[in-house]
Design a protein around this motif. Structure first.
Motif, PDB file in Angstrom:
ATOM      1  N   SER A   1      32.607 -44.618   6.699  1.00  0.00           N
ATOM      2  CA  SER A   1      33.404 -45.625   6.311  1.00  0.00           C
ATOM      3  C   SER A   1      33.659 -46.537   7.761  1.00  0.00           C
ATOM      4  O   SER A   1      33.891 -47.880   7.253  1.00  0.00           O
ATOM      5  CB  SER A   1      34.498 -46.151   5.265  1.00  0.00           C
ATOM      6  N   THR A   2      34.303 -45.587   8.154  1.00  0.00           N
ATOM      7  CA  THR A   2      35.184 -46.591   9.409  1.00  0.00           C
ATOM      8  C   THR A   2      33.904 -47.206  10.125  1.00  0.00           C
ATOM      9  O   THR A   2      34.730 -48.625  10.559  1.00  0.00           O
ATOM     10  CB  THR A   2      36.019 -45.538  10.234  1.00  0.00           C
ATOM     11  N   VAL A   3      33.271 -46.647  10.978  1.00  0.00           N
ATOM     12  CA  VAL A   3      31.906 -47.286  11.599  1.00  0.00           C
ATOM     13  C   VAL A   3      31.047 -48.019  11.105  1.00  0.00           C
ATOM     14  O   VAL A   3      30.698 -48.931  11.693  1.00  0.00           O
ATOM     15  CB  VAL A   3      31.491 -46.467  12.445  1.00  0.00           C
ATOM     16  N   ILE A   4      30.731 -47.968   9.490  1.00  0.00           N
ATOM     17  CA  ILE A   4      29.641 -48.764   9.218  1.00  0.00           C
ATOM     18  C   ILE A   4      30.670 -50.347   8.731  1.00  0.00           C
ATOM     19  O   ILE A   4      30.297 -50.986   8.881  1.00  0.00           O
ATOM     20  CB  ILE A   4      29.652 -47.995   7.832  1.00  0.00           C
ATOM     21  N   GLY A   5      31.671 -50.354   8.485  1.00  0.00           N
ATOM     22  CA  GLY A   5      33.024 -51.041   7.986  1.00  0.00           C
ATOM     23  C   GLY A   5      33.137 -51.782   9.084  1.00  0.00           C
ATOM     24  O   GLY A   5      32.775 -53.532   8.831  1.00  0.00           O
ATOM     25  N   ASN A   6      33.116 -51.256  10.348  1.00  0.00           N
ATOM     26  CA  ASN A   6      33.427 -52.583  11.571  1.00  0.00           C
ATOM     27  C   ASN A   6      31.988 -52.451  11.799  1.00  0.00           C
ATOM     28  O   ASN A   6      32.193 -54.036  12.568  1.00  0.00           O
ATOM     29  CB  ASN A   6      33.791 -51.151  13.064  1.00  0.00           C
ATOM     30  N   ALA A   7      31.039 -52.009  12.242  1.00  0.00           N
ATOM     31  CA  ALA A   7      29.686 -52.621  12.290  1.00  0.00           C
ATOM     32  C   ALA A   7      29.703 -54.003  11.407  1.00  0.00           C
ATOM     33  O   ALA A   7      28.782 -54.702  11.605  1.00  0.00           O
ATOM     34  CB  ALA A   7      28.908 -52.220  12.514  1.00  0.00           C
TER      35      ALA A   7
END
Length: 560
Positions: A135-141
């Motif tokens: 969730s963290t890296v997908i959301g940031n991207a």
């Protein structure tokens, strides 16, 4: 600069408007082999319309497709193969990249609009595990890609900072907690007592009753319970922020579940006023078509996730005037979001149609979901530190005289972990494998970063600067690199449309491969008439690689 739309327009005229431009755009393919052209248009869907074989249609169309950027058109087995004018396209692509630098690929479709993106959202007093990475890296991207498409983005970390687990923690702390140990390592120690609570509760169910009573005290504003909750929250956030700093991720809001405690009564009142609230076995629900009812209040009068999320949706729309809202939350919550959006639609909020759940698959360990209750977690910070150490070891072996080794190891190590996740389509489950994640060969972040660093080295040796840029005179071997560079704006738009960062990651691998193949067969620094245009091509690739990595939340070092 050439745009795919020019080809679409030309084909639209050639087929006499028998296919919509949007259908033509979706149908156009990139041929697998270079000798088949730069674009291919299959004519099979036109066979029924024109009542002719695809081969005949392809021949007829090929004689009508033309514009200033097309070199030649061929009909091959039911396909119209289109070859572009390489010198014209190369000049347009390179000059566009060099003049716009990191702005290259910027889209305007979101200008004047705001998107709220809800992502990461770990639970307070629980470890930031590999399960939270997605969730963290997908959301940031997705947030970065949305900005690249012209949107203003509000990044929201909807912390799990309320609920019955805090009753469990309060009971566990009173039974087994050690204040000094918790202050030294808050999340690790809180996890220990949380796991112990569940182990003991399996044998002694009265602990669950105590936990419910403790949480009720917290809800009623009991001073001691509130102090413990605030301590757990503050200590956890401090640790979380260390992980976010490592990943280079920021948020505009940390408004979690507790933030909406005083905003839920309004939701219940609005639902009641509109006649949407119904009683069901003592609970209050909103009945929905073709799915289970949405539970708003339990039989004991307490509110639920849905109530909070309804309150959050209203608050965000009113506070940020958002035109779209994305929720980057695991696939297992799909029903919850379908219910949430449907309730808001029934409340007749027009903006409810612009709410989107962006689901993703799970991070698995030994084929199973990681479980905090059973203590089966892999801590994200530990994985990041392992990756940084391995990157440092590789640097020591291959380039021991490198300056700023520690900083570059950090950039490469974290980049490896982030890229390993984002190169996969978000809906795929990922098996946690430290060995694979930290593999620095093949389709990896370090491979793309190394390609960028190699190009920066060439530019330094060639003393390149933008004032000596040349845009004409490239060899045929450079064409696959130019075509890949030309495709970046389209990839940026598609990645947003699909909310799929893997579009960017796969593109970066493709561009890196195209460049490395060109590099292997071309003496770039050879002092001839094409030296400056070759360096201009290198500079263009470096610009796009750096920007593409930035969209994924990864830095591009100039040395490795």
């Amino acid at each position: 600069m050439i745009d795919k739309q020019l080809i679409v327009n030309s084909i639209f005229e050639a087929v006499e408007g028998q296919l919509a431009k949007s259908d033509i755009e979706q149908t156009i393919e990139k041929p697998k082999y270079a000798h088949l052209g730069d674009y291919a248009f299959p004519c099979f869907t036109l066979a029924k319309i024109f009542r002719k074989s695809p081969n005949i249609i392809a021949k007829e169309i090929s004689g009508k497709v033309n514009n200033d950027f097309i070199e030649k058109v061929e009909a091959v087995g039911g396909y119209v193969n289109i070859f572009l004018k390489q010198s014209e396209i190369s000049k347009g692509v390179l000059s566009s990249i060099v003049s716009s630098q990191s702005v290259y690929g910027q889209q305007k479709n979101g200008e004047g609009q705001t998107i709220t993106i809800d992502f990461s959202s770990p639970n307070i007093a629980k470890p930031f595990s590999m399960g939270h990475l997605r969730s963290t890296v997908i959301g940031n991207a997705v947030a970065n890609i949305a900005e690249k498409n012209g949107y203003d983005v509000v990044r929201i970390n909807h912390l799990g900072d309320w609920g019955t687990q805090f009753g469990k923690l309060i009971v566990a702390y009173h039974l087994w907690g050690n204040k000094e140990l918790i202050e030294q390592s808050p999340v690790r120690e809180l996890l220990k007592i949380y796991v112990k609570f569940h182990e003991v509760a399996e044998q002694d169910d009265s602990l669950n009753d105590q936990a419910r009573a403790a949480f009720k005290k917290l809800e009623q504003g009991d001073e001691e319970a509130l102090q413990l909750w605030q301590w757990f929250r503050k200590a956890s956030l401090k640790e979380f922020e260390q992980v976010y700093a490592l990943l280079g991720i920021r948020f505009d809001s940390y408004a979690g579940e507790a933030f909406y405690n005083d905003k839920m009564d309004r939701v219940v009142e609005l639902l009641a006023e509109q006649g949407l609230l119904e009683e069901s076995d003592g609970a209050m629900v909103v009945n929905l078509e073709n799915m289970p009812p949405c539970l708003i209040k339990k039989t004991d009068g307490t509110t639920l996730y849905a109530t909070r999320d309804l309150a959050a949706a209203l608050y965000r729309n009113e506070t940020y005037n958002s035109t779209k809202s994305f929720y980057v939350v695991g696939n297992e919550q799909s029903l919850h979001f379908k219910q949430l959006f449907k309730v808001l639609e029934k409340m007749e909020y027009g903006w409810a149609k612009e709410l989107q759940h962006i689901p993703f698959g799970m991070m698995l360990k030994d084929g199973k979901k990681m479980s905090t209750r059973k203590g089966k977690v892999v801590l994200l910070e530990e994985v990041l530190n392992d990756a940084i150490q391995l990157a440092g070891k590789n640097i020591e072996e291959k380039n021991p005289n490198l300056k700023q080794k520690e900083e570059i190891a950090k950039v490469v190590g974290t980049g490896a972990v982030i890229f390993h996740d984002l190169k996969n389509h978000r809906m795929n489950d990922i098996e946690f494998s430290l060995e694979e994640m930290l593999n620095f060969e093949g389709e990896t972040g370090p491979y793309v970063q190394y390609t960028h660093a190699r190009i920066c080295s060439l530019l330094r040796k060639g003393q390149y600067n933008t004032e000596i840029s040349q845009f004409e005179g490239l060899s045929d071997e450079a064409w696959p690199v130019v075509i890949s560079l030309k495709g970046f704006p389209e990839v940026v738009a598609k990645a947003f449309e699909l909310a799929d960062p893997s579009q960017i990651a796969k593109y970066l691998i493709e561009l890196s491969r195209a460049f490395n193949k060109y590099y292997a067969h071309t003496r770039i620094l050879e002092d001839d008439v094409t030296r400056h245009v070759k360096l201009t091509l290198c500079a263009s690739v470096a610009i796009v690689l750096e920007e593409g990595l930035r969209l994924l939340g990864i830095q591009a070092p100039e040395e490795m």
